[in-house]
Design an enzyme around this catalytic site. Structure first.
Site, PDB file in Angstrom:
ATOM      1  N   ASP A 114      44.158  35.911  45.180  1.00  0.00           N
ATOM      2  CA  ASP A 114      43.968  37.317  45.534  1.00  0.00           C
ATOM      3  C   ASP A 114      45.130  38.215  45.164  1.00  0.00           C
ATOM      4  O   ASP A 114      44.995  39.436  45.259  1.00  0.00           O
ATOM      5  CB  ASP A 114      43.726  37.446  47.039  1.00  0.00           C
ATOM      6  N   ASP A 158      49.103  35.352  41.708  1.00  0.00           N
ATOM      7  CA  ASP A 158      48.064  34.430  41.258  1.00  0.00           C
ATOM      8  C   ASP A 158      47.557  34.751  39.854  1.00  0.00           C
ATOM      9  O   ASP A 158      46.737  34.001  39.322  1.00  0.00           O
ATOM     10  CB  ASP A 158      46.873  34.465  42.232  1.00  0.00           C
ATOM     11  N   ASP A 200      44.558  29.392  46.716  1.00  0.00           N
ATOM     12  CA  ASP A 200      45.792  29.968  47.229  1.00  0.00           C
ATOM     13  C   ASP A 200      45.698  29.963  48.759  1.00  0.00           C
ATOM     14  O   ASP A 200      44.632  29.711  49.325  1.00  0.00           O
ATOM     15  CB  ASP A 200      45.956  31.386  46.682  1.00  0.00           C
ATOM     16  N   CYS A 226      11.808  43.484  24.585  1.00  0.00           N
ATOM     17  CA  CYS A 226      11.986  42.067  24.896  1.00  0.00           C
ATOM     18  C   CYS A 226      13.325  41.588  24.367  1.00  0.00           C
ATOM     19  O   CYS A 226      14.123  42.360  23.831  1.00  0.00           O
ATOM     20  CB  CYS A 226      10.853  41.236  24.283  1.00  0.00           C
TER      21      CYS A 226
END
Length: 817
Positions: free
Chosen positions: A702, A706, A518, A112
């Site tokens: 991407d 950037d 972008d 747990c």
């Protein structure tokens, strides 16, 4: 050198592991395949089994020296793990260098969230440990440490010492181990259920008889039968609670299994003494009921974690175990997929799974990439297209040239990023864990006060009232409130095609005020096409295209793919440098060339022919050619922005492209806040401006340009197919080209935080209500067991709503709602 694994060595006189003499009639041995090898001591046996169970049996075939034998047979903690400090063995499952290394371990004994807390608390306190985090879904431990300060063997020994032996994670072995643990859990649950029903059957006559009671013979018979039926429940079904409580006490911590074990053990012993002595109350039905409901709650929790982490399990098992490699003469040979290397040619038949990342050399087919991207529709692939390991070939045979294999594949990278997400705990999870552990101490203190008070009020009821307090206030629901919801949310996001790489990302996404996009490769597909070439002198357009292609071959920007078809082997660029947001510069045949924005390529900068997307190629500041490129808007860009606006989130466009193109795109999408011709520094300054005003900002990008703004944003999204550098700075990686996943991630994050707050509120409300009732003697032990279990089930059921498709259909809602 060890004997060959193909030789049976039952009668060997030396230890297969360390080479020391084996005592006569020694019982220790090791099985590899169909062979059994003799070992000299339990220390060697423990280490050898850890190696083989961890999927590293090949160590015995390739080792060049024998390890040191443990100095004492009873010492199976520190010295038995020294083998894992061997650099050759570590190279198979450890990444990093001397300053920082990390690995993923499979851990035994986790039951747990309290186990996770104990492991992390113990390891993180060691000098030289950078961080550790347990993935409860897969029973994995992500461990990062400084090898020059602490050895891996010390960490493994520490885990074994607190009752959690570990080994290098291997998907197949780990899955089998989880299945075995699931079967053991189910057997315990069945034993507890049968014991509870039978104990209730023999207790029911006492409740129905009322004050008159039963005949003395029946009374004694039923009590002895209840004792016999409850004993296996306590000794077998409840065993995990006692084991975990013992681990907690050895580690000097108080987990929730401590009061649970006290309740079960004391109630059983007191009832057993009452049966033997003939005096006192008997509560075997409450003991078995409490045990059953606890096990049932943990069973549901485990199912929720397994279902929520199904995508992660599927990824871990995605690559096939074998592959068909093609030799230089075209002959095919079946071999383990782990032996593939970059440059190999493989055949993938219809219905088979791609064994590694590669490029199609011959054939055309459709591939199912749903496990990685969440996209249900197959995608068409042909010669020259890249394919990802783990994709399933559907229609026709394909011949691939392997580009990345083993740990370098995209699947392995995704798994590593997933483990990285568990390398830290969200702040809300840390707070709830601390709250649960502090609550355990308070429960024990309150139980002691209640016992003392009832000793003076009614001594005959003191024990059973105290037992009810321990049972009804067990902080299971409090401990389950956050991790169950987080696990369900992670699984839901992965199925939707979004991968979290930072644990705090969900919490940060819940408070996002602005999303900055972008342009190229983000709002647009990034699949640039060269549609026009205009030479400025009497030049061959094909040669100038080859010049541009040679420069762009050193770039990962989407523009580079537009020039790939024009590359010529005899045109090679050297000393290529990139100015982010401007262009490329390099030397070809001793001449300096520049390709990019007009003001970067030449001075003075000429005006482009028209308003299209134009790049200028210049030789020593002399303009030579204009290239016109075309990009396509993503299909779901407008719906994504509309969804974000509906949620009260501001949308902004920052691009390095020229103003006319950026303005046209902004008008098409209805974006009011936009900036053009932005350098990476300008974008970062704009981001800081918004953050200084108190806004929490997400960035979606991407490319390499950037990276600075991705690193500075509160939450960074990296698009599908992004550069490796951008991926390392991202908090969320989109595995699918759909931009809508940005809005989905924010919506799921908001729903998750809402569910966590509901769970914590319910757990606290229940405990504050139940505690005074139990302390006043109004809640019998059997009712306390039911109340505690129902509280846990409410929390787990509420969290499972996050994992169900169709739940929270309107995930993003206006902030005012």
């Amino acid at each position: 050198m060890a004997d060959s694994a193909e030789t049976l060595v039952e009668d060997a006189r030396t230890c297969y592991h360390c080479g020391e003499p084996v005592p006569e009639h020694a019982p220790w041995s090791l099985e590899i395949g169909e062979c059994r090898y003799r070992l000299c001591c339990p220390g060697c046996e423990a280490v050898a089994h850890a190696i083989v169970d961890g999927g590293l049996a090949s160590y015995y075939r390739f080792r060049t020296a024998l390890p040191e034998r443990p100095r004492q047979r009873h010492d199976i903690h520190a010295e038995q793990w020294s083998l894992f400090d061997d650099p050759g063995l570590q190279s198979r499952f450890v990444q990093g260098d001397d300053s920082s290394a990390h690995t993923t371990l499979a851990v035994d004994g986790i039951t747990c969230a309290a186990c996770a807390w104990l492991i992390e608390h113990r390891l993180n306190a060691l000098e030289g440990v950078i961080g550790s985090a347990v993935d409860l879904t897969h029973h994995r431990l992500r461990l990062e440490w400084e090898p020059h300060r602490i050895a891996l063997s010390r960490l493994l020994a520490e885990l074994a010492a607190i009752g959690y032996p570990s080994r290098p994670f291997e998907p197949d072995e780990a899955q089998q181990r989880l299945q075995r643990e699931s079967h053991r859990q189910m057997r315990r649950l069945i034993v507890a259920a049968l014991g509870m029903m039978q104990a209730l059957m023999f207790s029911l006559p006492f409740y129905l008889a009322g004050d008159a009671g039963l005949d003395a013979d029946f009374d004694r018979l039923f009590h002895w039968l209840a004792l016999a039926l409850t004993t296996p429940v306590v000794l077998y079904a409840a065993q995990p609670f006692f084991q975990q409580a013992w681990r907690d006490l050895r580690a000097r911590s108080l987990g929730m299994d401590v009061p649970v074990s006290l309740a079960i053990g004391s109630a059983y012993l007191a009832s057993a003494w009452a049966v033997v002595s003939g005096q006192g109350e008997v509560y075997f039905d409450s003991v078995s009921m409490f045990t059953f409901f606890l096990l049932f709650g943990r069973h549901l929790e485990a199912r929720a974690r397994r279902r929520g982490g199904a995508a992660g399990n599927a990824l871990a098992e995605l690559l096939p175990v074998s592959a068909t490699r093609l030799d230089d003469d075209g002959e095919s040979r079946l071999l383990p997929a782990s032996e593939l290397r970059a440059g190999d040619r493989v055949l993938v038949k219809p219905g088979h799974v791609v064994p590694a990342d590669g490029v199609i050399e011959s054939g055309a087919s459709s591939l199912d990439e749903s496990t990685m991207t969440g996209e249900t529709q197959p995608v068409a692939r042909c010669v020259g297209d890249a394919v990802t390991g783990g994709s399933q070939n559907i229609e026709s045979p394909l011949t691939l040239r392997i580009t990345h294999a083993g740990r370098d594949t995209r699947v392995a990278g995704i798994l590593d990023l997933t483990d990285r997400a568990f390398a830290s705990r969200p702040r809300i999870a840390l707070k709830s864990a601390r709250l649960a552990h502090h609550f355990v101490l308070q429960v024990l203190l309150i139980a002691a006060v209640v016992a003392l008070a009832w000793w003076f009020i009614a001594p005959d009821r003191a024990f059973w009232v105290t037992l009810s307090v321990l049972v009804v206030t067990c902080p299971c629901a409090l401990a389950l409130a956050t991790p169950t919801a987080l696990t369900a949310a992670h699984g839901r996001l992965h199925r939707r095609g979004a991968l979290l790489t930072r644990a705090d990302a969900l919490e940060a996404l819940d408070g996002i005020d602005r999303v900055i996009f972008d342009k190229t490769g983000t709002l647009t597909t990034g699949e640039m096409r060269l549609i026009d070439t205009r030479t400025l002198e009497d030049d061959d357009p094909r040669y100038l295209c080859a010049i541009a292609a040679a420069l762009e071959s050193h770039s990962e920007h989407p523009i580079a793919r537009a020039f790939h078809p024009y590359r010529q082997p005899d045109v090679v660029a050297d000393d290529v440098t990139r100015q982010a947001g401007a262009g490329l510069e390099g030397r070809i045949a001793g001449t300096r060339w520049r390709l990019g924005r007009p003001d970067f390529a030449a001075s003075p900068a000429p005006a482009p022919p028209d308003d299209g997307h134009w790049l200028l190629l210049a030789e020593n500041d002399r303009p030579r050619a204009w290239f016109a490129l075309e990009d396509r808007l993503r299909d779901d860009a407008d719906t994504t922005l509309a969804t974000l606006r509906l949620a009260g989130i501001e949308v902004e466009l920052l691009s390095g492209d020229a103003e006319p193109r950026v303005r046209a795109l902004a008008e098409q999408l209805g974006i009011d806040d936009w900036q053009a011709a932005m350098s990476p520094e300008d974008k970062l300054a704009r981001l800081r401006h918004h953050q200084a005003r108190g806004e929490r900002v997400a960035m979606v990008g991407d490319g390499v340009n950037d990276v600075p703004i991705l690193a500075g944003a509160d939450v960074a999204f990296a698009m599908n197919g992004t550069t490796d550098l951008a991926r390392t700075r991202a908090d969320v990686i989109l595995l699918t080209p759909r931009l809508q996943r940005v809005a989905d991630a924010i919506g799921i994050a908001r729903a998750t935080q809402r569910v966590i707050r509901q769970n914590l509120g319910w757990a606290l409300f229940y405990n504050l209500l139940a505690l005074p009732l139990a302390a006043c003697g109004l809640v019998p032990p059997w009712l306390a067991a039911i109340g505690m279990s129902l509280s846990s089930l409410v929390v787990v059921g509420n969290a499972l709503r996050l994992a169900r498709p169709g739940s929270f259909r309107h995930l993003i809602t206006p902030v005012s709602s």
